[in-house]
Design an enzyme around this catalytic site. Structure first.
Site, PDB file in Angstrom:
ATOM      1  N   GLU A  38      52.669  44.431  49.218  1.00  0.00           N
ATOM      2  CA  GLU A  38      53.323  43.214  49.745  1.00  0.00           C
ATOM      3  C   GLU A  38      52.854  42.912  51.160  1.00  0.00           C
ATOM      4  OE1 GLU A  38      54.558  41.454  47.738  1.00  0.00           O
ATOM      5  OE2 GLU A  38      54.961  42.910  46.157  1.00  0.00           O
TER       6      GLU A  38
HETATM    7  C1  LIG Z   1      51.378  51.162  43.787  1.00  0.00           C
HETATM    8  C2  LIG Z   1      50.885  49.791  44.057  1.00  0.00           C
HETATM    9  C3  LIG Z   1      51.554  48.710  43.507  1.00  0.00           C
HETATM   10  C4  LIG Z   1      51.075  47.415  43.712  1.00  0.00           C
HETATM   11  N1  LIG Z   1      51.685  46.351  43.085  1.00  0.00           N
HETATM   12  C5  LIG Z   1      51.065  45.142  43.103  1.00  0.00           C
HETATM   13  C6  LIG Z   1      51.518  44.084  42.269  1.00  0.00           C
HETATM   14  O1  LIG Z   1      52.509  44.198  41.548  1.00  0.00           O
HETATM   15  N2  LIG Z   1      50.811  42.925  42.269  1.00  0.00           N
HETATM   16  C7  LIG Z   1      49.708  42.729  43.042  1.00  0.00           C
HETATM   17  O2  LIG Z   1      49.122  41.660  42.983  1.00  0.00           O
HETATM   18  N3  LIG Z   1      49.278  43.717  43.871  1.00  0.00           N
HETATM   19  C8  LIG Z   1      49.915  44.909  43.908  1.00  0.00           C
HETATM   20  N4  LIG Z   1      49.454  45.922  44.702  1.00  0.00           N
HETATM   21  C9  LIG Z   1      48.320  45.669  45.576  1.00  0.00           C
HETATM   22  C10 LIG Z   1      48.703  45.662  47.048  1.00  0.00           C
HETATM   23  O3  LIG Z   1      49.504  44.558  47.346  1.00  0.00           O
HETATM   24  C11 LIG Z   1      47.401  45.719  47.862  1.00  0.00           C
HETATM   25  O4  LIG Z   1      46.841  47.005  47.659  1.00  0.00           O
HETATM   26  C12 LIG Z   1      47.637  45.455  49.330  1.00  0.00           C
HETATM   27  O5  LIG Z   1      47.992  44.108  49.521  1.00  0.00           O
HETATM   28  C13 LIG Z   1      46.428  45.774  50.197  1.00  0.00           C
HETATM   29  O6  LIG Z   1      45.265  45.228  49.667  1.00  0.00           O
HETATM   30  P1  LIG Z   1      43.983  46.135  49.488  1.00  0.00           P
HETATM   31  O7  LIG Z   1      44.398  47.381  48.792  1.00  0.00           O
HETATM   32  O8  LIG Z   1      42.915  45.342  48.866  1.00  0.00           O
HETATM   33  O9  LIG Z   1      43.563  46.548  50.952  1.00  0.00           O
HETATM   34  P2  LIG Z   1      42.595  45.709  51.905  1.00  0.00           P
HETATM   35  O10 LIG Z   1      42.994  44.295  51.892  1.00  0.00           O
HETATM   36  O11 LIG Z   1      41.193  46.034  51.576  1.00  0.00           O
HETATM   37  O12 LIG Z   1      42.953  46.326  53.330  1.00  0.00           O
HETATM   38  C14 LIG Z   1      42.438  47.587  53.795  1.00  0.00           C
HETATM   39  C15 LIG Z   1      42.904  47.811  55.230  1.00  0.00           C
HETATM   40  O13 LIG Z   1      42.365  46.800  56.075  1.00  0.00           O
HETATM   41  C16 LIG Z   1      43.384  46.139  56.794  1.00  0.00           C
HETATM   42  N5  LIG Z   1      43.045  44.735  56.933  1.00  0.00           N
HETATM   43  C17 LIG Z   1      42.489  43.912  56.018  1.00  0.00           C
HETATM   44  N6  LIG Z   1      42.317  42.696  56.539  1.00  0.00           N
HETATM   45  C18 LIG Z   1      42.774  42.724  57.805  1.00  0.00           C
HETATM   46  C19 LIG Z   1      42.882  41.768  58.866  1.00  0.00           C
HETATM   47  N7  LIG Z   1      42.479  40.516  58.726  1.00  0.00           N
HETATM   48  N8  LIG Z   1      43.430  42.180  60.039  1.00  0.00           N
HETATM   49  C20 LIG Z   1      43.861  43.446  60.204  1.00  0.00           C
HETATM   50  N9  LIG Z   1      43.780  44.384  59.241  1.00  0.00           N
HETATM   51  C21 LIG Z   1      43.251  44.029  58.054  1.00  0.00           C
HETATM   52  C22 LIG Z   1      44.648  46.346  55.963  1.00  0.00           C
HETATM   53  O14 LIG Z   1      45.810  46.285  56.773  1.00  0.00           O
HETATM   54  C23 LIG Z   1      44.428  47.744  55.422  1.00  0.00           C
HETATM   55  O15 LIG Z   1      44.825  48.690  56.370  1.00  0.00           O
HETATM   56  C24 LIG Z   1      49.945  47.220  44.546  1.00  0.00           C
HETATM   57  C25 LIG Z   1      49.312  48.312  45.133  1.00  0.00           C
HETATM   58  C26 LIG Z   1      49.749  49.579  44.884  1.00  0.00           C
HETATM   59  C27 LIG Z   1      48.984  50.729  45.469  1.00  0.00           C
END
Ligand SMILES: Cc1cc2nc3c(=O)[nH]c(=O)nc-3n(C[C@H](O)[C@H](O)[C@H](O)COP(=O)(O)OP(=O)(O)OC[C@H]3O[C@@H](n4cnc5c(N)ncnc54)[C@H](O)[C@@H]3O)c2cc1C
Length: 600
Positions: free
Chosen positions: A441
């Protein structure tokens, strides 16, 4: 194994004595039914369900986890039976309109229920929790036909919902999303693509699952401006909701993960799946924000839940574990050593969790009033105003309360010493389950950028200003006439300092944009400590007044005052460290060239 006792006395304190929900309910149509007796009865029933049905499944659900077999997901023993009891009890539609089969009670009542359920068993609570987000999105953006077909089933609980945003290459940056939606002659769309990490994407609870999916139509603009929102059911249905055939969506696998083992985190493959547009073309991300704000407040509850459960379970251990003698003299002479609760460092850890749990509860329940106002606004203007105010608080609630929830879980584990690391006590499960809350989220980093970027700077400080005004108003009023004037003085001082540091940071950012990114986390944490201070100051005022009136519940109110004192003396000063970091040199973060990260 962890135990859970619903904190009904504290919930009643917050809704009745602190925030006067009764007066608030007089101002909204759905509040007419929400009489104090009704609220008490619902809270008591939800507490019973949480304590007796869900809490006993928390550890077994973690041990067993979900199983996947060729697209079919089986949830841990007892989960689906608990869900059946849930829908038979009419819990799913508690806060949704009667015309769609709900009970028409205020949204804020739903949050109380979510706290109780989520603290008892977060993994289980995510299944109905995801449905709630889908229900809210459908309610706000769906056509009447879509509401009649999908919302009624979701309110009933016979169908559940999901939220499908994330793809393998993008989570935070949804502008990169690739999932496709091709229009068909009959007005439907064929959806193709793969979504990952979809919570509750597949399970054995319900006869149908309604996926709310982000996808791009042909020729849609690049980035976030070309994203639309679709309803994609697991099973196709006729107009009256009778299930016909399987749609082209299947769970490819489930993740093996650190915590929340009882909740299925699914890879969802959409293969020419039939979908229906929800809301307007290319405005899907905005529509999804309805969903995301609900889910983000829901995730803030996960932070509160972690603090509460951690505190409840660490406390009895601290009373019953004996180690060395207290520095200020023997406390348990009949024992070979004193109980560890007599050691200041153990008390520090317990009080930190208590202060975060009770402070977090007050913050979330107050914010819940904005959701009520949003739903029942008389005009678009009022709705926007409530939504904006809630929007300002959302990143603070979500990120600050999940970070502090994690700290509480870690502290409570520490209270157990080495035993906290051992599975049977359940403390490590609280920590593992809480860890996801700062990630999904919107990560803490993304929430922090949202707060300073969209909610403060791009909003030209309007919401920030009105939030500060609220703090100053309370502070100055109680500085003169309050019973805990010292807290009001501190609240004013920390707000002034926040204003000064914000202006300074924004001024620095005009010369170097990275100043905002470098300051964002500290800005958010400062905002969190300050917001919580406001609620602790309010709680202290109420508790002091009750004691002055001669209340018979002396221990409860004294306990509030002692926790407030701990918060103002030991937790709020952390904000000063965040302020110092906020305006330290941006170069200290950004100067190192990439290749020097590796020269070690
Ligand atoms: C158990 C679990 C349940 C989930 N449930 C759902 C669900 O029901 N539906 C759904 O759609 N998704 C779901 N997710 C996905 C989750 O919302 C994402 O994993 C999360 O939003 C982060 O995205 P990412 O993993 O691609 O990380 P990334 O976006 O790749 O981020 C990696 C790191 O970079 C940082 N970062 C990225 N961009 C910036 C920026 N511009 N400025 C500063 N920092 C930045 C982030 O803070 C993070 O620390 C789930 C994930 C998990 C693990």
């Amino acid at each position: 194994m962890t135990v859970y006792k619903a904190p009904v006395r504290d919930i009643n304190f917050v809704i009745n004595e602190l925030l006067d929900f009764n007066a608030h309910y007089q101002t909204i149509p759905s509040g007419a039914e929400a009489t104090p007796d009704m609220i008490e009865a619902i809270t008591a029933e939800a507490a019973k369900f949480a304590e007796e049905v869900l809490a006993p499944l928390n550890q077994s659900g973690d041990d067993q986890g979900c199983q996947w077999d060729d697209g079919v997901v089986t949830t841990p023993d007892g989960f689906k039976e608990a869900y059946q009891m849930w829908i038979e009890g009419g819990w799913q539609g508690l806060s949704h309109p009667v015309e769609y089969g709900g009970q028409g009670l205020p949204m804020s009542m739903g949050l109380i229920k979510s706290e109780l359920v989520g603290t008892a068993n977060w993994s289980w609570g995510m299944y109905p929790g995801l449905s709630l987000g889908a229900m809210n999105t459908l309610y706000v953006h769906g056509t009447e036909e879509q509401k009649q077909l999908y919302l009624t089933k979701l309110c009933e609980g016979t169908w559940t919902g999901t939220m499908c945003l994330t793809e393998a290459h993008c989570g935070s940056d949804l502008g990169q999303m690739r999932c496709k939606a091709d229009p068909q002659d009959d007005g439907s769309y064929k959806i193709d693509g793969t979504k990952i990490f979809i919570s509750a994407g597949e399970h054995d609870f319900a006869e149908n699952i309604i996926h709310i999916v982000l996808a791009r139509t042909p020729g849609a603009p690049e980035g976030t401006k070309g994203i639309s929102l679709f309803i994609v059911p697991k099973f196709n249905t006729s107009e009256d909701g009778t299930i016909t055939d399987r749609n082209g969506v299947k769970c490819g696998s489930i993740e093996h993960k650190m915590g929340i083992h009882g909740n299925a985190t699914c890879v969802m493959n959409f293969d020419s799946a039939t979908g229906y547009m929800l809301g307007k073309e290319n405005e899907g991300l905005n529509a999804m924000f309805t969903f995301m704000n609900t889910a983000r407040i829901g995730t803030a509850i996960q932070g509160l839940a972690a603090s509460e459960l951690a505190y409840q379970n660490a406390l009895p251990y601290a009373l019953d574990r004996y180690s060395m003698r207290s520095l200020s003299g023997v406390k348990n002479p009949e024992k070979v050593a004193d109980a560890i609760i007599h050691h200041p460092d153990v008390r520090r850890m317990l009080l930190t969790a208590k202060a975060f749990a009770e402070g977090g509860r007050a913050m979330i329940y107050d914010a819940a009033k904005y959701s009520d106002r949003m739903v029942h606004a008389d005009s678009q203007e009022d709705r926007d105003a409530a939504e904006n105010e809630l929007g300002f608080l959302t990143p603070i609630l979500k990120a600050f309360l999940t970070e502090t929830g994690l700290e509480s879980a870690s502290n409570a584990m520490q209270v157990f010493g080495g035993h906290g690391f051992i599975k049977e006590h359940g403390m490590e499960q609280i920590y593992r389950d809480a860890r996801i809350a700062t990630l999904y989220e919107g990560t803490t980093g993304i929430q922090a950028m949202d707060l300073i970027g969209r909610k403060v700077v791009l909003d030209s400080f309007k919401l920030y200003g009105s939030f500060c005004k609220k703090l100053y108003k309370f502070g100055f009023k109680n500085l003169i006439s309050g019973k805990r004037r010292g807290y009001s003085a501190k609240l004013i001082g920390y707000t002034l300092s926040w204003n000064w540091h914000t202006v300074k940071m924004v001024a620095r950012a005009s010369k170097n944009r990275d100043a905002v990114g470098a300051a964002s986390y500290d800005f958010l944490m400062y905002s969190g400590y300050l917001s919580m201070a406001y609620y602790w100051a309010m709680m202290a005022e109420v508790a002091a007044a009750k004691l002055a009136e001669g209340s018979s519940d002396k221990d409860f109110y004294e306990g509030k005052l002692e926790t407030a004192e701990f918060y103002f003396s030991r937790l709020l000063p952390r904000a000063k460290g965040h302020a110092a970091c906020m305006n330290s040199s941006t170069d200290s973060v950004m100067a190192m060239p990439l290749d020097r990260f590796t020269t070690r």
